[in-house]
Scaffold this active site. Structure first.
Site, PDB file in Angstrom:
ATOM      1  N   HIS A 151      -3.973   3.121  -3.589  1.00 22.04           N
ATOM      2  CA  HIS A 151      -4.174   2.661  -2.212  1.00 22.04           C
ATOM      3  C   HIS A 151      -3.469   1.343  -1.937  1.00 22.04           C
ATOM      4  CE1 HIS A 151      -6.127   1.619   1.591  1.00 22.04           C
ATOM      5  NE2 HIS A 151      -6.315   0.422   1.062  1.00 22.04           N
ATOM      6  N   HIS A 170       0.836  -1.195   0.000  1.00 24.12           N
ATOM      7  CA  HIS A 170       0.000   0.000   0.000  1.00 24.12           C
ATOM      8  C   HIS A 170       0.879   1.257   0.000  1.00 24.12           C
ATOM      9  CE1 HIS A 170      -2.392  -3.289   1.671  1.00 24.12           C
ATOM     10  NE2 HIS A 170      -3.470  -2.643   1.281  1.00 24.12           N
ATOM     11  N   ARG A 197     -16.493 -18.271  39.936  1.00 21.97           N
ATOM     12  CA  ARG A 197     -16.309 -16.813  39.808  1.00 21.97           C
ATOM     13  C   ARG A 197     -15.996 -16.205  41.175  1.00 21.97           C
ATOM     14  NH1 ARG A 197     -22.096 -13.663  39.624  1.00 21.97           N
ATOM     15  NH2 ARG A 197     -23.307 -15.194  40.787  1.00 21.97           N
ATOM     16  N   GLU A 256     -16.632  -4.422  25.287  1.00 23.51           N
ATOM     17  CA  GLU A 256     -15.807  -5.632  25.386  1.00 23.51           C
ATOM     18  C   GLU A 256     -14.605  -5.610  24.433  1.00 23.51           C
ATOM     19  OE1 GLU A 256     -20.011  -6.598  26.587  1.00 23.51           O
ATOM     20  OE2 GLU A 256     -19.092  -5.676  24.818  1.00 23.51           O
TER      21      GLU A 256
END
Length: 664
Positions: free
Chosen positions: A260, A26, A357, A411
């Protein structure tokens, strides 16, 4: 002395030549951003090519990583250990110059980029690490942590959703040492972006709380320099909007998508060099240009000045200085091993039937007191993931001395930010969400594995045991997906002891990420000898055994281990010779020597059953085609957990009946 434009043209020439030699790549972005890069690298960036690991260097990230010849040219010209031969080997097998910048190949590449948007997000993590480390270690008159993070990014980075997650949080937390450059060239692979990207980007970033410098001519060195000075002076993160021409200098291709992602071609390169006044052949850089770019002497002086500053700091604050060195070197405290093993032994001696947990939170409580380098967090699920402990202190815009990040519902952003924190150094980052929502973050965990950086993810609510929330929130295929990722260490512990061991190993693992998978529901603690406790670290071990050679091996993980133990007890009472193997980590087990693996799974014993409330197909590797798997083959359902386990066959009765069928 060469002019700024002439020095920038060296980047353009090398970028054209490198892509042409490789016959792929590129050239457009490096040619368009060359003037910006020249001003930043020669007038602002604090770095030392002779020591790319200098702790207080500025960080530079090329988020639009496809333009990799830009950073390779900068590193070569500045004097890093990246030769002209390395540039000629661009995109070739085993070269230091892969198609996208990869951490650990060329010195000076701070992170692997290519998946758009993750570079700017890594940059947010690095800026957070800098601000937190400064708050923890700097003292009056001694600013030993004081550096900027600079990021180049293109339209593609801004279109990716992760850029919103990260830049929103950066504004909220006031990351004033983060300076991003938007390469506003209006072009992407498909053509002119106005047809699919018409956002008012400056207003978008103003809404985040950033300092925005709009409409900077990306080919005017004075304007670029003034913008950088203004950005450095502002207490907010800064976006410098630089209007550039992609493929600048190419008479027939600049400003279009034709430059590009493909070589310009020999004729166009010749025409471009003529237009730029660059009179040199391929990969030919004259001595005066090298002299203008060489940063070795200035870089060494800057680091020497910082070393003197650190010596004064060490004289005034010797304990802090020693702790700073330990942290940035990634060393664990001297007493770590002994104390951690004692904690694990105490857990085995004091049984508790708790959710894993909760066992994870207890491990954080026990280990966290020894680890000021912990930088925890959760994607808005702390009360469910149980990631906060008594020593947790939240980071706030005006107080970064803490060790816990409220990532919000981000997340993907959280996970890539953690990669940046890990790459920066000085911290052991952990983050958390429900296992199901690992999917949002998957590519950032893949990047952690690819880069071999420490990123600890806590994934709770690990199965249909989640219950009434239903299949949208019940993971099925996620554990297998993590296990199949190269260099990912995945643990699904069955009780508080295995949970603590998993945490200990994740904390010690410096060459890759760890996924720690925990249950919502309570789990029975298993009895173990000292030797069995030691064998947990091997990933799989014999938890219950029979006299002599077993005729059947039950393999289980997590919440299904107690099910295997109950079924084995019933089968043993009926005269069957049964072994139970707890297998919290398949990847850890696979690394063991052949002797150990044969001892756990004798090849002569082909009657095997794997039991896990996850996708069944994964387990054929361990049970063989002649074995049986009690697992999931569909998505879950919305119902109380007990009903779901019964419906999907996770019962003692079903395990016993399956075993009898196999042994018949």
């Amino acid at each position: 002395m060469s002019s700024r434009k002439h020095l920038a043209n060296a980047i353009r020439a090398l970028s054209m030549d490198g892509v042409q030699q490789a016959n792929s790549g590129h050239p457009g972005a490096p040619m368009g951003m060359a003037d910006i890069a020249e001003v930043l690298w020669r007038s602002h960036l604090n770095h030392n090519p002779q020591n790319p690991e200098w702790a207080d260097r500025d960080r530079f990230i090329l988020s639009n990583g496809h333009g990799s010849m830009l950073i390779y040219s900068l590193l070569h010209l500045s004097g890093y250990d990246l030769s002209i031969e390395d540039l000629k080997n661009f995109r070739q097998l085993h070269s230091k110059t892969p198609g996208h910048p990869e951490y650990g190949y060329a010195p000076g590449v701070e992170t692997t980029t290519g998946p758009l948007g993750q570079g700017i997000t890594n940059g947010v993590g690095m800026a957070m690490a800098e601000k937190a480390l400064a708050a923890q270690f700097n003292r009056e008159g001694h600013d030993i942590v004081d550096h900027n993070t600079y990021v180049f990014m293109g339209d593609g980075c801004l279109m990716e959703g992760i850029s919103h997650e990260a830049c929103s949080l950066a504004g909220t937390l006031g990351l004033g040492k983060l300076i991003a450059f938007w390469d506003d060239n209006g072009i992407s692979i498909d053509g002119e972006v106005e047809g699919w990207f018409s956002d008012d980007t400056p207003k978008r970033f103003e809404a985040y709380g950033w300092h925005v410098i709009p409409a900077v001519d990306g080919h005017d060195s004075d304007a670029i320099n003034a913008a950088i000075e203004a950005a450095k002076a502002d207490p907010r993160p800064s976006l410098i909007c630089t209007k550039t021409v992609i493929g600048f200098g190419s008479p027939n291709k600049q400003g279009t998508h034709d430059c590009h992602g493909a070589p310009l071609g020999a004729e166009e390169i010749a025409a471009t060099k003529a237009q730029l006044g660059w009179e040199y052949g391929a990969f030919d850089i004259p001595a005066d240009v090298y002299a203008g770019w060489d940063a070795k002497e200035v870089g060494a002086e800057k680091e020497a000045a910082w070393n003197a500053k650190f010596d004064a700091y060490a004289a005034a604050h010797p304990e802090l200085a020693a702790e700073y060195k330990r942290r940035v070197n990634g060393d664990l405290p001297a007493e770590w091993e002994e104390k951690a093993n004692t904690i694990i032994a105490d857990l085995q001696a004091n049984p508790a039937n708790i959710a894993s947990r909760k066992a994870s939170q207890n491990a954080l409580e026990a280990f966290g007191a020894m680890l000021p380098e912990f930088m925890g967090g959760s994607a808005d699920l702390a009360p469910s993931n149980l990631t906060m402990w008594s020593g947790s202190k939240s980071l706030e815009a005006n107080d970064f001395s803490g060790n816990y990040i409220h990532y919000g519902v981000r997340e993907f952003g959280m996970t890539a930010i953690m990669n940046g924190i890990a790459l920066h150094g000085g911290f052991v980052p952990y983050g958390a969400t429900f296992l199901m929502f690992m999917e949002y973050a998957r590519n950032a965990m893949r990047m952690a594995a690819l880069m071999k950086v420490q990123n600890i993810q806590v994934y709770t609510h690990d199965s249909i045991g989640l219950g009434e929330d239903g299949p949208t929130h019940q993971p099925v295929e996620q554990i297998a997906s993590l296990r199949l990722t190269p260099n990912m260490s995945t643990w699904r512990p069955c009780d508080q002891v295995e949970s603590a061991v998993a945490w200990k190993l994740a904390i010690e693992r410096k060459d890759g990420p760890s996924s720690l998978i925990f249950s919502r529901q309570n789990l029975a603690q298993q009895e173990r000898t000292q030797e069995q406790v030691a064998d947990i670290a091997k990933g799989a071990y014999i938890l219950k055994d029979c006299e002599g050679q077993p005729e059947l091996i039950l393999i289980a993980t997590g919440s299904e281990v107690e099910l295997a133990v109950e079924a084995a007890a019933q089968l043993t009472a009926e005269g069957k010779a049964v072994r139970v193997v707890s297998m919290p980590s398949t990847d850890a087990f696979d690394k063991q020597d052949e002797g150990y693996r044969e001892a756990v799974f004798p090849s002569a014993v082909t009657k095997r059953i794997a039991i896990e409330a996850g996708i069944a197909d994964f387990w054929y590797k361990y049970v063989g085609f002649g074995g049986k798997i009690i697992g999931m083959t569909t998505f879950g359902e919305s119902a109380p957990a007990d009903e779901l386990f019964k419906m999907f066959g996770f019962t003692t009765e079903n395990v016993v009946n399956t075993a009898k069928e196999l042994l018949a």
